[in-house]
Structure formats: C-alpha cells, structure tokens
Write a protein that holds these residues in place. Structure first.
Motif, PDB file in Angstrom:
ATOM      1  N   UNK A  91       0.813  -1.213   0.000  1.00  0.00           N
ATOM      2  CA  UNK A  91       0.000   0.000   0.000  1.00  0.00           C
ATOM      3  C   UNK A  91       0.852   1.271   0.000  1.00  0.00           C
ATOM      4  N   UNK A  92       1.981   1.212   0.697  1.00  0.00           N
ATOM      5  CA  UNK A  92       2.875   2.375   0.788  1.00  0.00           C
ATOM      6  C   UNK A  92       3.192   2.993  -0.569  1.00  0.00           C
ATOM      7  N   UNK A  93       3.211   2.174  -1.593  1.00  0.00           N
ATOM      8  CA  UNK A  93       3.695   2.712  -2.871  1.00  0.00           C
ATOM      9  C   UNK A  93       2.585   3.392  -3.668  1.00  0.00           C
ATOM     10  N   UNK A  94       1.418   3.536  -3.064  1.00  0.00           N
ATOM     11  CA  UNK A  94       0.333   4.187  -3.818  1.00  0.00           C
ATOM     12  C   UNK A  94       0.662   5.635  -4.167  1.00  0.00           C
ATOM     13  N   UNK A  95       1.470   6.265  -3.320  1.00  0.00           N
ATOM     14  CA  UNK A  95       1.898   7.633  -3.600  1.00  0.00           C
ATOM     15  C   UNK A  95       2.625   7.704  -4.947  1.00  0.00           C
ATOM     16  N   UNK A 116       1.622   9.345  -8.715  1.00  0.00           N
ATOM     17  CA  UNK A 116       2.479  10.198  -9.566  1.00  0.00           C
ATOM     18  C   UNK A 116       2.263   9.861 -11.035  1.00  0.00           C
ATOM     19  N   UNK A 117       2.207   8.553 -11.313  1.00  0.00           N
ATOM     20  CA  UNK A 117       2.009   8.127 -12.704  1.00  0.00           C
ATOM     21  C   UNK A 117       0.632   8.554 -13.188  1.00  0.00           C
ATOM     22  N   UNK A 157      -1.648   8.810 -16.837  1.00  0.00           N
ATOM     23  CA  UNK A 157      -2.196   7.459 -16.977  1.00  0.00           C
ATOM     24  C   UNK A 157      -3.661   7.484 -16.527  1.00  0.00           C
ATOM     25  N   UNK A 158      -4.482   6.605 -17.122  1.00  0.00           N
ATOM     26  CA  UNK A 158      -5.919   6.654 -16.841  1.00  0.00           C
ATOM     27  C   UNK A 158      -6.313   5.940 -15.561  1.00  0.00           C
ATOM     28  N   UNK A 159      -5.726   4.785 -15.347  1.00  0.00           N
ATOM     29  CA  UNK A 159      -6.045   4.058 -14.119  1.00  0.00           C
ATOM     30  C   UNK A 159      -4.880   3.132 -13.781  1.00  0.00           C
ATOM     31  N   UNK A 160      -4.951   2.567 -12.577  1.00  0.00           N
ATOM     32  CA  UNK A 160      -3.813   1.779 -12.101  1.00  0.00           C
ATOM     33  C   UNK A 160      -4.276   0.480 -11.474  1.00  0.00           C
TER      34      UNK A 160
END
Ligand SMILES: Cc1cc2nc3c(=O)[nH]c(=O)nc-3n(C[C@H](O)[C@H](O)[C@H](O)COP(=O)(O)OP(=O)(O)OC[C@H]3O[C@@H](n4cnc5c(N)ncnc54)[C@H](O)[C@@H]3O)c2cc1C
Lengths: 263, 317
Positions: free
Chosen positions: A64-68, A72-73, A78-81
C-alpha cells in the motif's frame, strides 16, 4: 489501442547507510518512482496525446505504501492503475524475474493491451530482464533498451531504435502486441501539474491479491535467494585532499599544472 | 549435466571483447562443475568467428549459420535448441544490450531462473553463488540458486581468454522457424557526431547529475574555459537535453582516454565508468566519500562542487 505500463517504486539509499542482514536499514531508505519507468509513462501518455492510444493503464507490484508513487504516474496522465500485493509477498527480500513475470503476465492477460512499456531496469535491483521475460511468456514480441519509438504504429508494427553500446543504434521493426523496455532519454518526462495531481486522486486504483489474478502462491516462489549484502570493499587508492574548498581547489590546480594540461 | 554453454557476442562483422571474457568465466565454472565448456556463435561469418574464438579452455564451438546480424528470435530459438541437445547446467550470456534482449526470453522458455549482470560466479556443482550489485553499485549482494540457470555476465569483469585452443568446431543445424520471427533489424546508425570529439581531449571536465539545474551548467562552462578543457558529461545531463549526445561519456556514449578526467558530481555507475576508466589520471569531486567513482579515482575532493568549482575557476583566471 491500449497501453500498459509497468511502474515500480524503487528504494533510494542515502550516502551514508547501514546494512542489517540482507537489507539496508530502513532509516536510510527513501522511495521514488523508478527513473526508467518515468520515461515509459511519458511515452505512453504522449501516444495517448497523439491520438494513438485510447487508454493507458499502469500496473505495480507493491504494498500500500507505494500508492503515492502510483498516483504520480496517474498525475502525469495514466488513466487508471492496478496494484498487486499479497501477504505472501510481504517478507520477500528479492522477488526474482520469474516471480515478477508470473504476476505481471497474469495482469497483462486480463488487460489485453496492444503495447506494454516497461523501464529498461529498476534502479534498485537492476535486473533489466522482466520486460523481455514477460514478452516471451505471453508470446508477445519485444525490444530491449528502446530509445525511440515511431508514433504511427502502422499496420500493427512498432518501429523502434534500440540503443546498443558505443553510440550505435539498431533500427528494428516489431510486430504488435509487443513489450518495449524503455531507455532514459527517449523523451522528456513531464512534471505532474497541480491539476493532474488533483485528478489523480479520483482515478481508479484497483488492488488485487494473487488469487484475484489467478496466480498460485507456489508459482511465484523466488528461485534466487539473497544470502548476503555488504558494502563493496573499497579498492580506492585515491589521494583524498583535505581542507577548505580553497585548499582542495588549489591542490587540484597544482596537479593540473604539473601534468601540463592547464596553465 | 555439468557442462557450461556460453554465448558469444558480435556486431557488424566483429566479435566483441566480452566474447573472450565469457570464455574465461565459462571455463572457471566448468572447472568447478567438472564439465565441458561449449561456446556458441550465432549468425554472421560463424566459421571465421569460430577460428578466433578457439582459445585455451574451450572444448567445443557450435556455429549456427543464420543471417548476418543479431536477431533475438533467431538467438532464442538456437540457444533453446542447443540447450535441449547439450543439456548444460549453466547458459552464460553477456550482459550486453543484445544479451538482455534474449537471455530473459531463453530463461523463460526453458523455465529456468535468470540472474543478470553478475560480477563473480562460484558453484559447487549444485548451488550457484552469483555476486551482483544493487542500488547503482552502492552495495554488493550474493545470491544463491539451485540447479540449471541462465546467467548474464558484466563486461570487463573477467580477463579475456588467450592462447590457441584445440576445440572441435561443429556446425549446429538449428531448426529456425521463420514464421516465429516477429522482429526485423533494418539497419544501424551511429549517433553522437558533431562539433567536438571528446575522445581527442587531453583534459576533460565532466559533469553529472550533481549539477542539479541546467542554469548551473554555466559554472562548469566557466571552469572548462578557465582551464582550456573540453566539457563532457554523464548520461542524465544528455537525457535532459542540457548537452548534446556527443558529450556523453560511457557505455552508450563515447570512450575517452584523456590525460586528466575531472568527474564532478558523477557517482561512477558502471555504464559511465566503462567510458572513462582508461583516463590517465582521474579526479573526483563529490559530496559522497563512498560513491563508486572513488574506487577508480586517483585524487578526490569530498566536498560540494558549488564550493570547490568557483575556487578552481578563480585559480586559473
Ligand atoms: C543500458 C544503459 C546504458 C547506460 N549508458 C550510460 C552512459 O553511456 N553514460 C552514463 O554516464 N550513464 C549511462 N547509463 C546510466 C547510468 O546507469 C547512471 O544512471 C548514470 O551514469 C548516473 O549519472 P550521474 O553519475 O551523473 O548521476 P547520479 O548517479 O545521480 O550521481 C550524482 C552524483 O553527484 C553527487 N553530488 C550531488 N550533489 C553534489 C554536489 N553539490 N557536489 C558534489 N557532488 C554532488 C552525488 O553524491 C552523486 O554521487 C546507462 C544506463 C543503462 C541502463
């Protein structure tokens, strides 16, 4: 067409650090968007702006930590992740290429993109192998170390330049669907605008466990085990000039005069 | 299943140095596993290449005659077929741009683990211990894996094999499926020509990401002017468009051999070092005393470039 970009949050290390076991102690670590992935995102967003791509989806393996970093992307366009994480990945020091290949392939199969862009390598573990491995796994074509992509993608062909050693570039045509590993310098990655950052908050960020993408825990067991991490023994026999900037600059000045390369 | 199969690299009619280095790496491993060292040379003038590759320590050279230049589909097919035929324990390839374009595919197809960019290898015949770097050279790690594997080796880490060998040279009749070839190489282009040839310079002032902003580059230009030096840089400066490509030093840029190379705010990543390690005298200016550049520097100033460079300019004005 649809483009999928793999995005990794990489660990950055301070100049001074300590190692605990096979990891760098937490307090010396930072996190950043992988430099090479930043260029891959930019390339995808430009293809969208050029009217060639209809949708740009990012996929990340990470907690979860990397959602930041994922945001950014999204803020860059970008449209969605999609983020894949699982408790079983929690304590893994090193996710090897095959494990990443299994996970990313499962997501790519579900998303069914025409083009997949990855960074040439991740700045932390520098395997530089995942993109090509994924391509082969999926029966896609691929190109490693791509520093130019023609944006027409005519007839389902990607014309790329691969950056070889020594200032030589190879011109190659690849059939789509394909995976390209993107080299820095292919474009100029944008900064996320304030508007982009606000919009990114509202974009879809889908979280999936391994079971959700049909990957069995046992298939992603890393075959590679990291057994030690250490600072390389310094082979330095450099003379370190000490003192104020004025003093060290004057030492260097003297050296340059001695060598006869500057007056 | 103790043999080693090492793949060689060539481009535009010439074998690349790593092809001789991989003989050394492969021989060392084969000695440890108690097996033979097989080399493969794929595409191009394979017979001529095989003669050159016939150096001490090579048992067999397999030539695969198909096309002139590298094509990753041809390489992948040929290597997987050689693997099936020879059943080696390890497949070694160069960690070159082309190696990285087929080694992961070969590993995936053969369902083997792949470990890239190794700088040291050891095996007891079962467990392979591979040493590699992480975080741009800040740390080294050892990694273990069991059984067969595909391994790529960093260039210039093993010495080049010498002497004349008595390998048997065998043509391998690979069954290349043309329909499965989805990529076509249409040509090559040299980049990075232009106004200055940094490889001719006696004194290079080379700047890296430590400069932070394009505006700050003026400071380094002033230094180069004051010293009568030529300005060069690491890759990020060129990627940012702050300097033209012909100023880039490194693996994908130019190889330089000046009398003095001043590396300012450059960490010394392996791809950069590949281009400047032949400099006669190397001076590093860097705030990080542990930056990898220190390992090859002859002189070092551990300080902020924004403090040191103005002083140096003043000295020469
Ligand atoms: C396939 C491939 C090919 C590549 N080819 C090349 C190539 O040809 N050439 C090349 O250079 N790179 C190449 N690279 C990139 C390479 O891996 C590194 O990313 C790059 O060399 C890093 O450049 P740098 O040292 O300027 O930046 P960094 O690694 O970011 O280092 C900046 C340094 O500046 C120091 N610093 C920061 N602020 C200051 C200050 N105020 N004063 C003094 N020091 C300071 C820091 O301590 C640090 O050591 C390639 C990479 C790949 C994957």
């Amino acid at each position: 067409m649809k483009i999928l970009v793999t995005v990794k949050e990489v660990a950055t290390v301070e100049d001074e650090f300590e190692i605990e076991g096979t990891e760098i102690a937490d307090q010396y670590l930072g996190a950043d968007l992988n430099e090479w992935d930043d260029y891959a995102i930019e390339e995808a967003v430009q293809l969208q702006e050029d009217g060639i791509a209809d949708e740009v989806v990012t996929v990340t393996i990470g907690p979860e930590d990397c959602e930041q970093t994922i945001r950014q992307a999204l803020a860059k366009g970008a449209d969605r992740a999609v983020r894949v994480w699982d408790d079983s990945l929690e304590g893994v020091d090193l996710l090897d290429v095959n494990a990443k290949t299994e996970i990313l392939s499962a997501v790519i199969e579900e998303e069914d993109p025409d083009l997949v862009l990855t960074g040439v390598q991740a700045g932390d573990d520098s395997f530089a192998a995942t993109g090509v491995s994924v391509a082969e796994n999926l029966g896609f074509q691929w190109g490693a170390v791509v520093n130019h992509l023609e944006h027409d993608l005519d007839d389902g062909v990607a014309s790329v330049r691969r950056e070889l050693e020594g200032g030589v570039e190879e011109l190659t045509d690849l059939e789509l669907p394909a995976v390209l590993t993107i080299q820095t310098g292919i474009n100029e990655p944008r900064y996320a605008s304030l508007r982009g950052i606000r919009q990114a908050q509202r974009k879809e960020l889908d979280v999936k466990a391994l079971a959700d993408i049909g990957v069995d825990e046992s298939t992603i067991e890393s075959e590679l085990t990291m057994t030690a991490m250490y600072e390389p023994e310094s082979e330095s026999d450099a003379t370190f000039w000490e003192g104020s900037a004025e003093e060290t600059a004057s030492e260097l000045g003297e050296l340059l005069r001695d060598k006869g390369v500057a007056q | 299943m103790t043999d080693v199969l090492a793949i060689t690299d060539h481009r535009r009619g010439d074998l690349r140095d790593v092809s001789y280095e991989i003989i050394t790496a492969g021989r060392e491993l084969a000695d440890e596993t108690g097996g033979d060292l097989h080399l493969a040379v794929i595409s191009g003038t394979v017979d001529d290449f095989a003669d050159k590759l016939n150096r001490d320590g090579v048992d067999t050279i397999h030539t695969v005659s198909h096309g002139e230049e590298f094509n990753h589909d041809v390489y992948t097919q040929a290597i997987t077929q050689l693997y099936d035929e020879l059943a080696p324990q390890y497949v070694l390839t160069p960690n070159s741009v082309n190696g990285l374009d087929y080694a992961p595919a070969v590993a995936n197809q053969l369902d083997l683990p792949v470990v890239t960019d190794t700088i040291d290898l050891e095996t007891d015949g079962e467990t392979l211990i591979a040493t590699r770097e992480m975080y741009g050279g800040k740390v080294e790690t050892t990694n273990e894996l069991e059984g067969d594997a595909v391994v790529t080796i960093r260039s210039a880490e093993w010495p080049q094999a010498e002497g004349t060998g008595d390998a048997s040279i065998e043509a391998f009749d690979a069954d290349i499926d043309e329909d499965a070839i989805g990529s076509t190489v249409s040509g090559f282009e040299e980049v990075g020509g232009g106004d200055v040839d940094i490889s001719e310079a006696e004194l290079l002032v080379s700047i890296g990401r430590g400069i932070e902003e394009e505006e700050n580059l003026d400071l380094i230009r002033d230094l180069a002017d004051a010293l009568g030096a030529t300005l060069s840089s690491s890759r990020p400066i060129v990627d940012n468009g702050w300097l033209p490509k012909n100023r880039q030093v490194g693996q994908s840029g130019k190889v330089v051999t000046p009398d003095v190379y001043i590396a300012i705010g450059i960490s010394g990543a392996v791809q950069h070092v590949a281009g400047m390690k032949g400099s006669d005298t190397i001076v590093a200016i860097n705030t990080d005393p542990n930056a990898p550049i220190m390992d090859i520097a002859d002189y070092a100033i551990v300080d902020d470039l924004f403090d040191v460079v103005p002083e140096l300019i003043e000295e020469f004005q």
